[in-house]
Design a protein around this motif. Structure first.
Motif, PDB file in Angstrom:
ATOM      1  N   LEU A 103      32.722 -24.508  18.021  1.00 46.39           N
ATOM      2  CA  LEU A 103      34.052 -25.080  17.825  1.00 46.39           C
ATOM      3  C   LEU A 103      35.036 -24.023  17.350  1.00 46.39           C
ATOM      4  CD1 LEU A 103      35.756 -27.660  17.818  1.00 46.39           C
ATOM      5  CD2 LEU A 103      35.038 -28.038  15.462  1.00 46.39           C
ATOM      6  N   LEU A 104      34.596 -23.161  16.464  1.00 44.56           N
ATOM      7  CA  LEU A 104      35.460 -22.092  15.969  1.00 44.56           C
ATOM      8  C   LEU A 104      35.874 -21.155  17.097  1.00 44.56           C
ATOM      9  CD1 LEU A 104      36.753 -20.693  13.516  1.00 44.56           C
ATOM     10  CD2 LEU A 104      34.620 -19.425  13.240  1.00 44.56           C
ATOM     11  N   ALA A 105      34.943 -20.833  17.991  1.00 45.21           N
ATOM     12  CA  ALA A 105      35.265 -19.961  19.120  1.00 45.21           C
ATOM     13  C   ALA A 105      36.286 -20.618  20.044  1.00 45.21           C
ATOM     14  CB  ALA A 105      33.988 -19.621  19.894  1.00 45.21           C
ATOM     15  N   ARG A 155      28.007 -31.727  21.052  1.00 46.62           N
ATOM     16  CA  ARG A 155      26.959 -30.801  21.497  1.00 46.62           C
ATOM     17  C   ARG A 155      25.656 -31.568  21.624  1.00 46.62           C
ATOM     18  NH1 ARG A 155      26.664 -25.182  21.438  1.00 46.62           N
ATOM     19  NH2 ARG A 155      24.553 -24.357  21.477  1.00 46.62           N
ATOM     20  N   ILE A 156      25.008 -31.452  22.769  1.00 50.47           N
ATOM     21  CA  ILE A 156      23.759 -32.162  23.026  1.00 50.47           C
ATOM     22  C   ILE A 156      22.652 -31.139  23.209  1.00 50.47           C
ATOM     23  CG2 ILE A 156      22.555 -33.729  24.600  1.00 50.47           C
ATOM     24  CD1 ILE A 156      25.296 -34.889  25.330  1.00 50.47           C
ATOM     25  N   GLY A 189      25.057 -18.068  15.607  1.00 50.38           N
ATOM     26  CA  GLY A 189      25.050 -19.520  15.583  1.00 50.38           C
ATOM     27  C   GLY A 189      23.626 -20.013  15.663  1.00 50.38           C
ATOM     28  N   SER A 190      23.190 -20.755  14.646  1.00 48.23           N
ATOM     29  CA  SER A 190      21.811 -21.228  14.590  1.00 48.23           C
ATOM     30  C   SER A 190      21.766 -22.747  14.560  1.00 48.23           C
ATOM     31  CB  SER A 190      21.113 -20.685  13.338  1.00 48.23           C
ATOM     32  OG  SER A 190      19.844 -21.293  13.151  1.00 48.23           O
ATOM     33  N   PRO A 191      20.796 -23.366  15.241  1.00 43.89           N
ATOM     34  CA  PRO A 191      20.618 -24.805  15.085  1.00 43.89           C
ATOM     35  C   PRO A 191      20.110 -25.124  13.683  1.00 43.89           C
ATOM     36  CG  PRO A 191      18.793 -23.884  16.332  1.00 43.89           C
ATOM     37  CD  PRO A 191      19.791 -22.769  16.144  1.00 43.89           C
ATOM     38  N   GLY A 192      20.215 -26.370  13.313  1.00 42.16           N
ATOM     39  CA  GLY A 192      19.694 -26.805  12.023  1.00 42.16           C
ATOM     40  C   GLY A 192      20.751 -26.855  10.943  1.00 42.16           C
ATOM     41  N   PHE A 214      39.756 -18.708  20.562  1.00 45.84           N
ATOM     42  CA  PHE A 214      39.990 -18.042  21.838  1.00 45.84           C
ATOM     43  C   PHE A 214      40.354 -18.997  22.967  1.00 45.84           C
ATOM     44  CE2 PHE A 214      36.782 -15.259  19.701  1.00 45.84           C
ATOM     45  CZ  PHE A 214      37.649 -14.212  19.429  1.00 45.84           C
ATOM     46  N   GLY A 215      40.080 -20.270  22.793  1.00 45.30           N
ATOM     47  CA  GLY A 215      40.374 -21.239  23.841  1.00 45.30           C
ATOM     48  C   GLY A 215      41.715 -21.898  23.652  1.00 45.30           C
ATOM     49  N   ARG A 216      41.832 -23.098  24.169  1.00 43.97           N
ATOM     50  CA  ARG A 216      43.090 -23.830  24.092  1.00 43.97           C
ATOM     51  C   ARG A 216      42.975 -25.080  23.227  1.00 43.97           C
ATOM     52  NH1 ARG A 216      45.228 -23.538  30.412  1.00 43.97           N
ATOM     53  NH2 ARG A 216      45.275 -21.254  30.536  1.00 43.97           N
ATOM     54  N   ALA A 217      42.001 -25.095  22.354  1.00 43.32           N
ATOM     55  CA  ALA A 217      41.782 -26.268  21.512  1.00 43.32           C
ATOM     56  C   ALA A 217      42.917 -26.453  20.525  1.00 43.32           C
ATOM     57  CB  ALA A 217      40.461 -26.134  20.767  1.00 43.32           C
ATOM     58  N   ARG A 218      43.273 -27.711  20.262  1.00 41.71           N
ATOM     59  CA  ARG A 218      44.268 -28.033  19.257  1.00 41.71           C
ATOM     60  C   ARG A 218      43.577 -28.297  17.923  1.00 41.71           C
ATOM     61  NH1 ARG A 218      47.612 -32.867  21.809  1.00 41.71           N
ATOM     62  NH2 ARG A 218      45.523 -33.775  21.635  1.00 41.71           N
ATOM     63  N   SER A 219      44.364 -28.523  16.891  1.00 43.22           N
ATOM     64  CA  SER A 219      43.781 -28.701  15.559  1.00 43.22           C
ATOM     65  C   SER A 219      42.965 -29.980  15.442  1.00 43.22           C
ATOM     66  CB  SER A 219      44.896 -28.706  14.501  1.00 43.22           C
ATOM     67  OG  SER A 219      45.812 -29.749  14.752  1.00 43.22           O
TER      68      SER A 219
END
Length: 246
Positions: A214-216, A231-232, A168-171, A220-225
Motif C-alpha cells: 500500500l505504501l508503494a 491482498r489475497i 515486506g514480510s507476511p505475518g 509511486f502510484g496514483r492512489a489517493r489518501s
C-alpha cells in the motif's frame, strides 16, 4: 510557536505525498527531523529553490542552506540549473533529489514458492529484478538464508550506491522489524530487520507485506489518501480446520 532560531512549526505545503510528520521535533531531535522534513518536501514537491524550501517547510533559510549543503555532499541532492526569471534580482538556483544517484532494494517475502526482489532508483524505476526459490524443507534459518541470499544478489546487481533495504514480510510484524508470527516462513519472534541490517551492513526496514504494498502504491502510484488494498494469499492453516467455509 517559534524555536530559539525563530523557526515556525508549519505544515508542509508542497504538493504530493506526505509520509512523515510535518511538524518539528524537540531541539535534540531537530537536525535529523528537519533534514527528513526538507528531503520529503523536495522529493514530493519536485525541483525548487532553497527559498522555496524555506517557505514550504517553515525552516529558516540558514537552516535550509546548511541542510542542502550537507545533502549535496552526501550525493542526495544536486543542482539542476538556474531558474529563468523576468524580474529583477539574482536568478535562483534550483535543486532536486538526485533520483538516479542512489538506489534502494525492495524484497517481497510473500510468495508461496519464491522470494522476489528488485533494485530501484529513488524515483521508483526498476533497475533489475531477481528471485530465489524457497527451501524445500523450510525452517527459520533456511528461509532467512534464502532472503539474505536474495538481498546479496540485489546488492551485487546495483549500479549506484545503495541507501537501504526494504522488506515486506507476511505475518505479524512489530515496529522494530521483528516478525512476531509468520507460520509459512517458520518465523516466531524472529528479529529479521536486525539480522538483515547487521549481516549486510545497510539500513533495513521490515514491515508487513500488505502495508508496504500500500505504501508503494501511495508513493509511486496514483492512489489517493482513502485508498484500500485487498491482498489475497495462501495461509498456513490446514484445510481440515476450515470446514466451516470461512
Amino acid at each position: 510557536m517559534e524555536s530559539s532560531q525563530g523557526e515556525r512549526s508549519l505544515p508542509v505545503a508542497a504538493p504530493g505525498r506526505h509520509l512523515r510528520s510535518a511538524t518539528k521535533a524537540l531541539p535534540e531531535q531537530a537536525r535529523a527531523h528537519n533534514r527528513a522534513l526538507m528531503l520529503q518536501t523536495l522529493y514530493h514537491g519536485g525541483a525548487m529553490s532553497r527559498a522555496d524550501l524555506a517557505r514550504e517547510t517553515g525552516l529558516t533559510r540558514v537552516t535550509i542552506s546548511d541542510l542542502v549543503a550537507e545533502s549535496i555532499a552526501d550525493g542526495i541532492i544536486h543542482d539542476i540549473g538556474v531558474r529563468h526569471a523576468s524580474g529583477p534580482g539574482k536568478p535562483a538556483i534550483v535543486i532536486d533529489i538526485d533520483r538516479e544517484g542512489h538506489q534502494i532494494i525492495g524484497i517481497d517475502l510473500s510468495g508461496t514458492s519464491k522470494f522476489e526482489g528488485a533494485v530501484l532508483d529513488l524515483g521508483g524505476r526498476v533497475i533489475c529484478r531477481r528471485s530465489v526459490s524457497l527451501p524445500v524443507q523450510p525452517g527459520s534459518q533456511q528461509t532467512y538464508r534464502a532472503a539474505s541470499d536474495l538481498a546479496r544478489e540485489l546488492i551485487a546487481a546495483a549500479t549506484r550506491p545503495i541507501l537501504g533495504i526494504g522488506v515486506g514480510s507476511p505475518g505479524v510484524v512489530r515496529g522494530d522489524g521483528t516478525i512476531l508470527s509468520a507460520p509459512n516462513l517458520s518465523w516466531q519472534d524472529f528479529p529479521l530487520e536486525h539480522l538483515i541490517a547487521g549481516e549486510l551492513g545497510l539500513p533495513a526496514v521490515v514491515s508487513n507485506d500488505a502495508d508496504v504494498a500500500l505504501l508503494a502504491e501511495y508513493t509511486f502510484g496514483r492512489a489517493r489518501s482513502d485508498v484500500m488494498l485487498v491482498r489475497i494469499g495462501r495461509g498456513s492453516e490446514p484445510a481440515s480446520s476450515r470446514e466451516d467455509g470461512h
